[in-house]
Design a protein around this motif. Sequence first.
Motif, PDB file in Angstrom:
ATOM      1  N   SER A  12       0.866  -1.175   0.000  1.00 19.06           N
ATOM      2  CA  SER A  12       0.000   0.000   0.000  1.00 19.06           C
ATOM      3  C   SER A  12       0.905   1.227   0.000  1.00 19.06           C
ATOM      4  O   SER A  12       1.674   1.432   0.936  1.00 19.06           O
ATOM      5  CB  SER A  12      -0.889   0.020   1.250  1.00 19.06           C
ATOM      6  N   ARG A  14       1.645   5.151   0.105  1.00 19.23           N
ATOM      7  CA  ARG A  14       1.035   6.382   0.638  1.00 19.23           C
ATOM      8  C   ARG A  14       1.903   7.606   0.390  1.00 19.23           C
ATOM      9  O   ARG A  14       1.736   8.636   1.044  1.00 19.23           O
ATOM     10  CB  ARG A  14       0.739   6.203   2.128  1.00 19.23           C
ATOM     11  N   GLN A  66      -6.845  12.175   3.359  1.00 21.65           N
ATOM     12  CA  GLN A  66      -5.659  11.375   2.998  1.00 21.65           C
ATOM     13  C   GLN A  66      -4.945  12.082   1.835  1.00 21.65           C
ATOM     14  O   GLN A  66      -5.279  11.892   0.669  1.00 21.65           O
ATOM     15  CB  GLN A  66      -6.076   9.936   2.650  1.00 21.65           C
ATOM     16  N   GLY A 120     -10.629   2.467   1.792  1.00 15.19           N
ATOM     17  CA  GLY A 120     -12.008   2.257   2.220  1.00 15.19           C
ATOM     18  C   GLY A 120     -12.492   3.436   3.046  1.00 15.19           C
ATOM     19  O   GLY A 120     -13.683   3.572   3.325  1.00 15.19           O
ATOM     20  N   ARG A 157       2.137 -10.585   8.119  1.00 12.62           N
ATOM     21  CA  ARG A 157       0.872 -11.300   7.947  1.00 12.62           C
ATOM     22  C   ARG A 157       0.794 -12.424   8.969  1.00 12.62           C
ATOM     23  O   ARG A 157       1.816 -12.922   9.452  1.00 12.62           O
ATOM     24  CB  ARG A 157       0.775 -11.916   6.543  1.00 12.62           C
TER      25      ARG A 157
END
Length: 169
Positions: A12, A14, A66, A120, A157
């Motif tokens: 991800s 950013r 964001q 989300g 994970r």
Amino acid sequence: MDVMTAMKGRRSVRSYSSKEVEPEKLKYVLEAARLAPTARNLQTFKIVVVTDPKILDQLVEACNGQSFVAEAPVFIALCALQDGGNMGCGIPRHVTDCSIVMTHIILEAYEQGLGTCWLGSYNQGRVKKILKVPDEAVVVAVTPLGYPAEEIPQRKRKSLEELVSYQSF
Ligand SMILES: Cc1cc2nc3c(=O)[nH]c(=O)nc-3n(C[C@H](O)[C@H](O)[C@H](O)COP(=O)(O)O)c2cc1C
């Protein structure tokens, strides 16, 4: 690139560079979305691609501040018609379909050297208004798309032992 390599390497992202996304790379990403499986092969989704900096700026606030949303030169909003109802298993079809489509998008983006961050956290009403999404549709997932501006370590994970059981729950 094989699929496992993409799944291991994707992060991800950013933080994005301002480098433009080449149209042919964007096309590969969109083609990956087009190839995604959907329930009954209905493909009742619409991908809104945003590159206009003025709209990208508006989307920052709609994505709950964001700010990296406006760093990336492209923003993808995945919309579904809400008429899909539930599948036989009771799970909403449009959410499932769009989740698969977005997974195709982010993995192909990685193959193209591009970063994404599945978001989300956004205001459904504001994103719909900015992108002129009709009432009967819903924005299921969004992501910025652009060249990563930083190296990101792999997130931890759970182990397979924690996640998998055999024969019963
Ligand atoms: C459905 C979904 C929603 C997410 N929403 C956000 C979000 O709003 N903002 C954000 O920064 N990251 C969001 N993420 C990214 C997750 O935090 C990230 O995937 C997770 O921490 C694992 O990191 P990785 O993607 O780098 O492996 C979301 C991811 C998913 C799959």
